[in-house]
Design a protein around this motif. Structure first.
Motif, PDB file in Angstrom:
ATOM      1  N   LYS A  21       0.848  -1.185   0.000  1.00  0.00           N
ATOM      2  CA  LYS A  21       0.000   0.000   0.000  1.00  0.00           C
ATOM      3  C   LYS A  21       0.888   1.241   0.000  1.00  0.00           C
ATOM      4  O   LYS A  21       1.828   1.326   0.790  1.00  0.00           O
ATOM      5  N   SER A 183      -3.376 -10.610   5.508  1.00  0.00           N
ATOM      6  CA  SER A 183      -3.072 -11.997   5.161  1.00  0.00           C
ATOM      7  C   SER A 183      -3.374 -12.864   6.381  1.00  0.00           C
ATOM      8  O   SER A 183      -3.999 -13.912   6.289  1.00  0.00           O
ATOM      9  N   ARG A 316     -12.125  -5.488   1.800  1.00  0.00           N
ATOM     10  CA  ARG A 316     -12.282  -4.770   0.527  1.00  0.00           C
ATOM     11  C   ARG A 316     -13.322  -5.476  -0.340  1.00  0.00           C
ATOM     12  O   ARG A 316     -13.301  -6.695  -0.429  1.00  0.00           O
TER      13      ARG A 316
HETATM   14  P1  ADP Z   1      -1.191  -7.618   4.188  1.00  0.00           P
HETATM   15  O1  ADP Z   1      -0.600  -6.374   4.780  1.00  0.00           O
HETATM   16  O2  ADP Z   1      -0.911  -8.846   4.968  1.00  0.00           O
HETATM   17  O3  ADP Z   1      -0.895  -7.754   2.729  1.00  0.00           O
HETATM   18  P2  ADP Z   1      -3.899  -6.523   3.692  1.00  0.00           P
HETATM   19  O4  ADP Z   1      -4.595  -5.741   4.747  1.00  0.00           O
HETATM   20  O5  ADP Z   1      -3.386  -5.776   2.521  1.00  0.00           O
HETATM   21  O6  ADP Z   1      -2.784  -7.430   4.387  1.00  0.00           O
HETATM   22  O7  ADP Z   1      -4.928  -7.651   3.227  1.00  0.00           O
HETATM   23  C1  ADP Z   1      -4.582  -8.708   2.377  1.00  0.00           C
HETATM   24  C2  ADP Z   1      -5.841  -9.524   2.120  1.00  0.00           C
HETATM   25  O8  ADP Z   1      -6.806  -8.690   1.480  1.00  0.00           O
HETATM   26  C3  ADP Z   1      -5.661 -10.692   1.197  1.00  0.00           C
HETATM   27  O9  ADP Z   1      -5.270 -11.849   1.909  1.00  0.00           O
HETATM   28  C4  ADP Z   1      -7.042 -10.845   0.582  1.00  0.00           C
HETATM   29  O10 ADP Z   1      -7.878 -11.615   1.416  1.00  0.00           O
HETATM   30  C5  ADP Z   1      -7.577  -9.431   0.567  1.00  0.00           C
HETATM   31  N1  ADP Z   1      -7.490  -8.708  -0.723  1.00  0.00           N
HETATM   32  C6  ADP Z   1      -8.247  -7.623  -1.053  1.00  0.00           C
HETATM   33  N2  ADP Z   1      -7.963  -7.177  -2.273  1.00  0.00           N
HETATM   34  C7  ADP Z   1      -6.995  -7.986  -2.776  1.00  0.00           C
HETATM   35  C8  ADP Z   1      -6.291  -8.038  -4.014  1.00  0.00           C
HETATM   36  N3  ADP Z   1      -6.537  -7.170  -5.006  1.00  0.00           N
HETATM   37  N4  ADP Z   1      -5.344  -8.989  -4.160  1.00  0.00           N
HETATM   38  C9  ADP Z   1      -5.085  -9.875  -3.185  1.00  0.00           C
HETATM   39  N5  ADP Z   1      -5.732  -9.881  -2.005  1.00  0.00           N
HETATM   40  C10 ADP Z   1      -6.680  -8.955  -1.776  1.00  0.00           C
END
Ligand code: ADP
Length: 359
Positions: A21, A183, A316
C-alpha cells in the motif's frame, strides 16, 4: 510548522504479506519552484493515472482532499499493488527518477525489511522503517479525525431487509479493539492515543480465504473469489444444526440454520457431487469470517471492550463478511458489542507511516 518539514515528496508505504500500500501526499499550496517541479513530475505518472501496469491500482474513491499535514494543505492518494510485484515497482521507481526526487521513504510492514537492500542497491533510496502496528494505530486516528464519514456500522444486522450502513460518531473512541484482517489477523486493544497492546492474532485470515478458495475453485484472484462467493450458498457445504437435530437445538437456543460444522457435509460423496465452486467459495468466506468474529468476541469480552473496529483489505469489496461480522457480534453478545468498519480499510499503516516523516 512547515519550515521544519522534510522536503517533498511525502510517501508512506506499507509492504504487507499480500498487498503493498502506497500513500502519497500531494500539496496544493505553493512552496517554490523546486517543489513545484517535483509535484508536477509525480502528477504526470502517479496522480493522472488510476491504473499502473496490470496490477497497480489507485483507489480514486478513497482520495482525501483538503487534508492538512505538517502545516501543509493537499490531497492524500491511495495506491495498492501485489507485494509479489515489489521488484517491478523498484524498477519503475528507478525509471521514473524517484531517487532524484525523494531522499527517504517511510516504510512499514514486513516488506520494509525484506526489500530494504533492494531499494538501497537499485534506487539508492533509504527506507525509514517503522513498526506496522504503531503505524496502523496512528493512521487510523489521523484518518478518523480528518473524515467525518470514515467510521460506519450496520443499523440492523439481524434483519437483512432493513439493514443499512450508517455513519458512526467516533469522536470519543477509547477504549476500542482493532481487528486487522490482512493476510493473517492481529488484534489490538487500544486504550488511548499512545496506549495499546496486541492481545491476540490468528493465522486464519484473508490469505487463508484466498489460498483455500484458489485451491477449491480454481480461481486465481481475490476479485474472482469474492464474485464466486456472492453467488454461492454455504449451507450446502456446511453441516447445520438442523442437519443434526432435524430443527432447532431448543434447550440451548441454537437455531436450526446455525452452522454446527463448517464444511461438515463435504465428507459425503453425494453432498460433494451437488456443490458448486460458488458454494465452496461462499463456505470458505463464511468459515474464515466466523472464526475471526468469534476470536474478536472473546478478545472484546476478555478486555471488557464493547466497540470492535474491523480493518484490513480482507474487507475490501466484501460486504458479505462485514455484514456477517456485524451480525455475529450483535447476536452472540446480545447487543453488547458493536462491530465498526472504516472506509479506508487497509491503508492505515501506510498513512501512519507517512505521518512519521513529520516527527
Ligand atoms: P497484508 O498487509 O498482509 O498484505 P492486507 O490488509 O493488505 O494485508 O490484506 C490482504 C488480504 O486482502 C488478502 O489476503 C485478501 O484476502 C484481501 N485482498 C483484497 N484485495 C486484494 C487483491 N486485489 N489482491 C489480493 N488480495 C486482496
Amino acid at each position: 510548522v512547515s519550515g521544519d518539514n522534510p522536503s517533498m515528496p511525502w510517501f508512506g508505504m506499507d509492504i504487507g504479506g499480500t498487498l503493498a500500500k502506497l500513500v502519497y501526499f500531494e500539496p496544493c499550496d505553493d512552496h517554490g519552484r523546486d517543489e513545484a517541479e517535483t509535484v508536477t513530475n509525480i502528477r504526470k505518472y502517479l496522480t493522472r493515472n488510476a491504473a499502473y501496469g496490470k496490477t497497480g491500482h489507485r483507489d480514486v474513491h478513497l482520495q482525501m482532499d483538503q487534508v492538512c499535514i505538517g502545516g501543509r494543505h493537499g490531497s492524500l492518494h491511495f495506491i495498492r499493488f501485489p507485494t509479489t510485484e515489489m521488484s517491478e515497482f523498484v524498477t519503475l521507481a528507478k525509471r521514473k527518477g524517484l531517487a532524484q526526487m525523494a531522499h527517504t521513504i517511510c516504510a512499514t510492514g514486513g516488506g520494509a525489511y525484506k526489500y530494504e537492500a533492494e531499494f538501497q542497491k537499485e534506487v539508492n533510496l533509504v527506507l525509514h522503517k517503522f513498526d506496522e502496528l504503531d503505524s496502523l494505530i496512528r493512521g487510523l486516528q489521523f484518518i478518523e479525525e480528518n473524515n467525518d464519514q470514515e467510521v460506519f456500522y450496520y443499523s440492523n444486522p439481524r434483519d437483512p431487509a432493513t439493514n443499512s450502513k450508517v455513519v458512526y460518531d467516533f469522536s470519543d473512541p477509547y477504549p476500542f479493539l482493532v481487528v486487522n484482517i490482512g493476510s493473517g489477523v492481529s488484534i489490538l486493544a487500544v486504550h488511548g492515543p499512545e496506549n495499546y497492546s496486541r492481545v491476540s492474532g490468528s493465522s486464519l485470515g484473508g490469505g487463508t480465504f484466498l489460498g483455500l478458495c484458489c485451491l477449491l475453485t480454481g480461481c486465481s484472484t481475490y476479485e474472482e473469489a469474492i464474485e464466486l462467493a456472492e453467488k454461492g450458498d454455504s449451507h450446502r457445504v456446511d453441516k447445520l444444526v438442523k442437519d443434526i437435530y432435524g430443527g432447532d437445538y431448543e434447550r440451548f437456543e441454537l437455531p436450526g440454520d446455525l452452522v454446527a460444522s463448517s464444511f461438515g457435509n463435504m465428507h459425503c460423496v453425494d453432498r460433494r457431487a451437488n456443490v458448486t465452486k460458488e458454494d465452496l467459495a461462499r463456505a470458505t468466506l463464511v468459515t474464515i469470517t466466523n472464526n475471526i468474529g468469534s476470536i474478536a468476541r472473546m478478545c472484546a469480552k476478555n478486555e471488557g471492550i464493547e466497540r470492535v473496529v474491523f480493518v484490513g483489505n480482507f474487507l475490501r469489496i466484501n460486504p458479505i463478511s462485514m455484514e456477517l461480522l456485524a451480525y455475529a457480534m450483535d447476536f452472540w453478545s446480545a447487543g453488547h458489542q458493536k462491530a465498526l468498519f472504516l472506509e479506508h480499510e487497509g491503508y492505515f499503516g501506510a498513512v501512519g507511516c507517512l505521518l512519521e516523516l513529520m516527527k
